[in-house]
Design a protein around this motif. Structure first.
Motif, PDB file in Angstrom:
ATOM      1  N   PRO A 118       0.793  -1.231   0.000  1.00 12.45           N
ATOM      2  CA  PRO A 118       0.000   0.000   0.000  1.00 12.45           C
ATOM      3  C   PRO A 118       0.823   1.278   0.000  1.00 12.45           C
ATOM      4  O   PRO A 118       0.338   2.323  -0.434  1.00 12.45           O
ATOM      5  CB  PRO A 118      -0.828  -0.116   1.284  1.00 12.45           C
ATOM      6  CG  PRO A 118      -0.964  -1.583   1.509  1.00 12.45           C
ATOM      7  CD  PRO A 118       0.328  -2.172   1.046  1.00 12.45           C
ATOM      8  N   GLY A 119       2.062   1.213   0.469  1.00 18.11           N
ATOM      9  CA  GLY A 119       2.885   2.426   0.508  1.00 18.11           C
ATOM     10  C   GLY A 119       3.923   2.520  -0.577  1.00 18.11           C
ATOM     11  O   GLY A 119       4.646   3.526  -0.651  1.00 18.11           O
ATOM     12  N   LEU A 126       6.803  11.643  -3.279  1.00 10.01           N
ATOM     13  CA  LEU A 126       7.225  12.836  -2.547  1.00 10.01           C
ATOM     14  C   LEU A 126       8.382  13.521  -3.256  1.00 10.01           C
ATOM     15  O   LEU A 126       8.435  14.755  -3.339  1.00 10.01           O
ATOM     16  CB  LEU A 126       7.619  12.453  -1.118  1.00 10.01           C
ATOM     17  CG  LEU A 126       8.165  13.588  -0.241  1.00 10.01           C
ATOM     18  CD1 LEU A 126       7.128  14.695  -0.088  1.00 10.01           C
ATOM     19  CD2 LEU A 126       8.595  13.060   1.121  1.00 10.01           C
ATOM     20  N   TRP A 127       9.318  12.744  -3.784  1.00  6.58           N
ATOM     21  CA  TRP A 127      10.464  13.320  -4.499  1.00  6.58           C
ATOM     22  C   TRP A 127       9.984  14.115  -5.713  1.00  6.58           C
ATOM     23  O   TRP A 127      10.449  15.226  -5.969  1.00  6.58           O
ATOM     24  CB  TRP A 127      11.419  12.203  -4.937  1.00  6.58           C
ATOM     25  CG  TRP A 127      12.743  12.700  -5.428  1.00  6.58           C
ATOM     26  CD1 TRP A 127      13.870  12.907  -4.683  1.00  6.58           C
ATOM     27  CD2 TRP A 127      13.085  13.028  -6.779  1.00  6.58           C
ATOM     28  NE1 TRP A 127      14.896  13.345  -5.481  1.00  6.58           N
ATOM     29  CE2 TRP A 127      14.443  13.432  -6.774  1.00  6.58           C
ATOM     30  CE3 TRP A 127      12.385  13.017  -7.980  1.00  6.58           C
ATOM     31  CZ2 TRP A 127      15.098  13.822  -7.935  1.00  6.58           C
ATOM     32  CZ3 TRP A 127      13.036  13.425  -9.134  1.00  6.58           C
ATOM     33  CH2 TRP A 127      14.380  13.813  -9.110  1.00  6.58           C
ATOM     34  N   TYR A 128       9.030  13.570  -6.449  1.00  8.15           N
ATOM     35  CA  TYR A 128       8.516  14.278  -7.623  1.00  8.15           C
ATOM     36  C   TYR A 128       7.697  15.505  -7.221  1.00  8.15           C
ATOM     37  O   TYR A 128       7.717  16.529  -7.914  1.00  8.15           O
ATOM     38  CB  TYR A 128       7.672  13.332  -8.476  1.00  8.15           C
ATOM     39  CG  TYR A 128       8.491  12.382  -9.300  1.00  8.15           C
ATOM     40  CD1 TYR A 128       9.327  12.846 -10.314  1.00  8.15           C
ATOM     41  CD2 TYR A 128       8.441  11.012  -9.078  1.00  8.15           C
ATOM     42  CE1 TYR A 128      10.093  11.974 -11.084  1.00  8.15           C
ATOM     43  CE2 TYR A 128       9.198  10.125  -9.842  1.00  8.15           C
ATOM     44  CZ  TYR A 128      10.009  10.622 -10.829  1.00  8.15           C
ATOM     45  OH  TYR A 128      10.766   9.763 -11.598  1.00  8.15           O
ATOM     46  N   VAL A 129       6.959  15.438  -6.092  1.00  8.00           N
ATOM     47  CA  VAL A 129       6.226  16.611  -5.614  1.00  8.00           C
ATOM     48  C   VAL A 129       7.196  17.725  -5.268  1.00  8.00           C
ATOM     49  O   VAL A 129       6.962  18.909  -5.600  1.00  8.00           O
ATOM     50  CB  VAL A 129       5.356  16.240  -4.397  1.00  8.00           C
ATOM     51  CG1 VAL A 129       4.839  17.495  -3.691  1.00  8.00           C
ATOM     52  CG2 VAL A 129       4.190  15.369  -4.819  1.00  8.00           C
ATOM     53  N   LEU A 130       8.291  17.383  -4.600  1.00 10.17           N
ATOM     54  CA  LEU A 130       9.290  18.390  -4.240  1.00 10.17           C
ATOM     55  C   LEU A 130       9.956  18.995  -5.467  1.00 10.17           C
ATOM     56  O   LEU A 130      10.516  20.098  -5.386  1.00 10.17           O
ATOM     57  CB  LEU A 130      10.347  17.772  -3.321  1.00 10.17           C
ATOM     58  CG  LEU A 130       9.841  17.303  -1.956  1.00 10.17           C
ATOM     59  CD1 LEU A 130      10.937  16.576  -1.194  1.00 10.17           C
ATOM     60  CD2 LEU A 130       9.329  18.491  -1.135  1.00 10.17           C
ATOM     61  N   LEU A 134       3.990  16.942 -10.692  1.00 16.07           N
ATOM     62  CA  LEU A 134       2.806  16.294 -10.134  1.00 16.07           C
ATOM     63  C   LEU A 134       2.340  15.091 -10.954  1.00 16.07           C
ATOM     64  O   LEU A 134       1.903  14.091 -10.367  1.00 16.07           O
ATOM     65  CB  LEU A 134       1.677  17.308  -9.989  1.00 16.07           C
ATOM     66  CG  LEU A 134       1.910  18.407  -8.948  1.00 16.07           C
ATOM     67  CD1 LEU A 134       0.687  19.307  -8.867  1.00 16.07           C
ATOM     68  CD2 LEU A 134       2.233  17.815  -7.591  1.00 16.07           C
ATOM     69  N   PRO A 135       2.376  15.130 -12.300  1.00 17.22           N
ATOM     70  CA  PRO A 135       1.969  13.924 -13.042  1.00 17.22           C
ATOM     71  C   PRO A 135       2.799  12.704 -12.683  1.00 17.22           C
ATOM     72  O   PRO A 135       2.254  11.603 -12.510  1.00 17.22           O
ATOM     73  CB  PRO A 135       2.146  14.335 -14.503  1.00 17.22           C
ATOM     74  CG  PRO A 135       2.002  15.821 -14.493  1.00 17.22           C
ATOM     75  CD  PRO A 135       2.620  16.261 -13.215  1.00 17.22           C
ATOM     76  N   ALA A 136       4.126  12.863 -12.589  1.00 15.63           N
ATOM     77  CA  ALA A 136       4.974  11.730 -12.211  1.00 15.63           C
ATOM     78  C   ALA A 136       4.702  11.297 -10.781  1.00 15.63           C
ATOM     79  O   ALA A 136       4.719  10.097 -10.468  1.00 15.63           O
ATOM     80  CB  ALA A 136       6.451  12.092 -12.384  1.00 15.63           C
ATOM     81  N   ALA A 137       4.439  12.250  -9.903  1.00 15.17           N
ATOM     82  CA  ALA A 137       4.128  11.902  -8.515  1.00 15.17           C
ATOM     83  C   ALA A 137       2.836  11.100  -8.430  1.00 15.17           C
ATOM     84  O   ALA A 137       2.766  10.087  -7.734  1.00 15.17           O
ATOM     85  CB  ALA A 137       4.026  13.173  -7.675  1.00 15.17           C
ATOM     86  N   ALA A 138       1.800  11.545  -9.159  1.00 13.73           N
ATOM     87  CA  ALA A 138       0.529  10.815  -9.159  1.00 13.73           C
ATOM     88  C   ALA A 138       0.686   9.448  -9.800  1.00 13.73           C
ATOM     89  O   ALA A 138       0.004   8.485  -9.418  1.00 13.73           O
ATOM     90  CB  ALA A 138      -0.530  11.626  -9.895  1.00 13.73           C
ATOM     91  N   ARG A 139       1.552   9.335 -10.755  1.00  9.86           N
ATOM     92  CA  ARG A 139       1.814   8.039 -11.399  1.00  9.86           C
ATOM     93  C   ARG A 139       2.380   7.036 -10.397  1.00  9.86           C
ATOM     94  O   ARG A 139       2.076   5.842 -10.458  1.00  9.86           O
ATOM     95  CB  ARG A 139       2.776   8.269 -12.565  1.00  9.86           C
ATOM     96  CG  ARG A 139       3.697   7.118 -12.927  1.00  9.86           C
ATOM     97  CD  ARG A 139       2.987   6.022 -13.709  1.00  9.86           C
ATOM     98  NE  ARG A 139       3.916   4.975 -14.077  1.00  9.86           N
ATOM     99  CZ  ARG A 139       4.276   3.967 -13.316  1.00  9.86           C
ATOM    100  NH1 ARG A 139       3.817   3.889 -12.067  1.00  9.86           N
ATOM    101  NH2 ARG A 139       5.102   3.031 -13.747  1.00  9.86           N
ATOM    102  N   VAL A 145      -0.503  11.699  -3.259  1.00  5.58           N
ATOM    103  CA  VAL A 145      -0.547  13.060  -3.792  1.00  5.58           C
ATOM    104  C   VAL A 145      -1.885  13.715  -3.468  1.00  5.58           C
ATOM    105  O   VAL A 145      -1.954  14.904  -3.140  1.00  5.58           O
ATOM    106  CB  VAL A 145      -0.298  13.041  -5.311  1.00  5.58           C
ATOM    107  CG1 VAL A 145      -0.415  14.436  -5.903  1.00  5.58           C
ATOM    108  CG2 VAL A 145       1.080  12.458  -5.617  1.00  5.58           C
ATOM    109  N   PHE A 146      -2.974  12.938  -3.514  1.00  5.40           N
ATOM    110  CA  PHE A 146      -4.298  13.469  -3.191  1.00  5.40           C
ATOM    111  C   PHE A 146      -4.386  13.887  -1.724  1.00  5.40           C
ATOM    112  O   PHE A 146      -4.959  14.938  -1.390  1.00  5.40           O
ATOM    113  CB  PHE A 146      -5.366  12.425  -3.509  1.00  5.40           C
ATOM    114  CG  PHE A 146      -6.737  12.797  -3.034  1.00  5.40           C
ATOM    115  CD1 PHE A 146      -7.513  13.696  -3.752  1.00  5.40           C
ATOM    116  CD2 PHE A 146      -7.251  12.247  -1.862  1.00  5.40           C
ATOM    117  CE1 PHE A 146      -8.787  14.042  -3.310  1.00  5.40           C
ATOM    118  CE2 PHE A 146      -8.521  12.600  -1.420  1.00  5.40           C
ATOM    119  CZ  PHE A 146      -9.286  13.498  -2.139  1.00  5.40           C
ATOM    120  N   ALA A 147      -3.833  13.069  -0.827  1.00  6.02           N
ATOM    121  CA  ALA A 147      -3.953  13.339   0.607  1.00  6.02           C
ATOM    122  C   ALA A 147      -2.930  14.347   1.109  1.00  6.02           C
ATOM    123  O   ALA A 147      -3.124  14.920   2.199  1.00  6.02           O
ATOM    124  CB  ALA A 147      -3.802  12.031   1.397  1.00  6.02           C
TER     125      ALA A 147
END
Length: 204
Positions: A118-119, A126-130, A134-139, A145-147
């Motif tokens: 699940p994790g 997180l690395w992509y968000v930083l 965002l597309p890569a992070a959501a992928r 990313v939603f939470a």
């Protein structure tokens, strides 16, 4: 087992086999066997129902209480910010997008079964968000990313209230919302491991 009879005015205080009350010495001057202070004042201390003895705290509890009272209110939020900063720093320095699948720390479930837990993908997300991708992070982990904005707001609201007394609008998170999120997380964990398109795009 001890049975307390506080509803009976003629009930006697319970004693153990040695004639002592299990919660400490009872004062004979009080009609209900209470502490001496209560007998002199003719009433029980606030918060204690009549008929129950007042139990003194132990040394460890008194020490923790004194330390809590003397500690500035900004210390705990500052320590929490330090933990978050340490996690972000580790993510930036380790670059999980380039690490080997068996590099430490690793996911034991994926290492032994090949399935995403699940994790899985959360650190890479997180690395992509930083890095504002965002597309890569959501992928890599859509639910993370939603939470993340909600978690960040809850953390800022808590830390600001503890350290500075801020009163930010509270998010109403009830049991149904938490249960719905956990159910969605479970469904996401199952769907991302299905070996058919388009679910294979969620596998990390």
């Amino acid at each position: 087992m001890l049975v307390t009879s506080v509803d009976r005015p003629d009930a006697q205080p319970q004693t153990d086999l040695h004639g002592e009350h299990p919660h400490g010495r009872l004062d004979a001057g009080h009609p209900s066997g209470g502490p001496a202070g209560a007998a002199q004042q003719g009433d029980w201390p606030a918060g204690y129902p009549a008929g129950y003895p007042v139990v003194e705290s132990d040394r460890l509890t008194r020490f923790v209480t004194r330390m809590h009272a003397r500690t500035p209110r900004w210390v705990v939020p500052l320590a929490a910010v330090g933990c978050v900063a340490a996690g972000i720093g580790y993510t930036l320095l380790s670059d999980p997008t380039r690490s080997a699948p068996d590099a430490l720390p690793t996911c034991l479930l994926k290492l032994t079964t090949g399935l995403d837990c699940p994790g899985c993908g959360g650190t890479r997300a997180l690395w992509y968000v930083l890095h504002a991708d965002l597309p890569a992070a959501a992928r890599h982990h859509f639910l993370f990313v939603f939470a993340l904005p909600f978690l960040a707001y809850l953390f800022v609201a808590w830390a600001g209230r503890q350290a500075f007394g801020w009163r930010l609008p509270e998010l109403r998170i009830g049991p149904k919302l938490v249960g719905g999120f956990l159910a969605a997380w479970l469904a996401f964990s199952v769907v991302r491991n299905l070996p058919w398109a388009p679910f294979t795009a969620l596998y990390v």
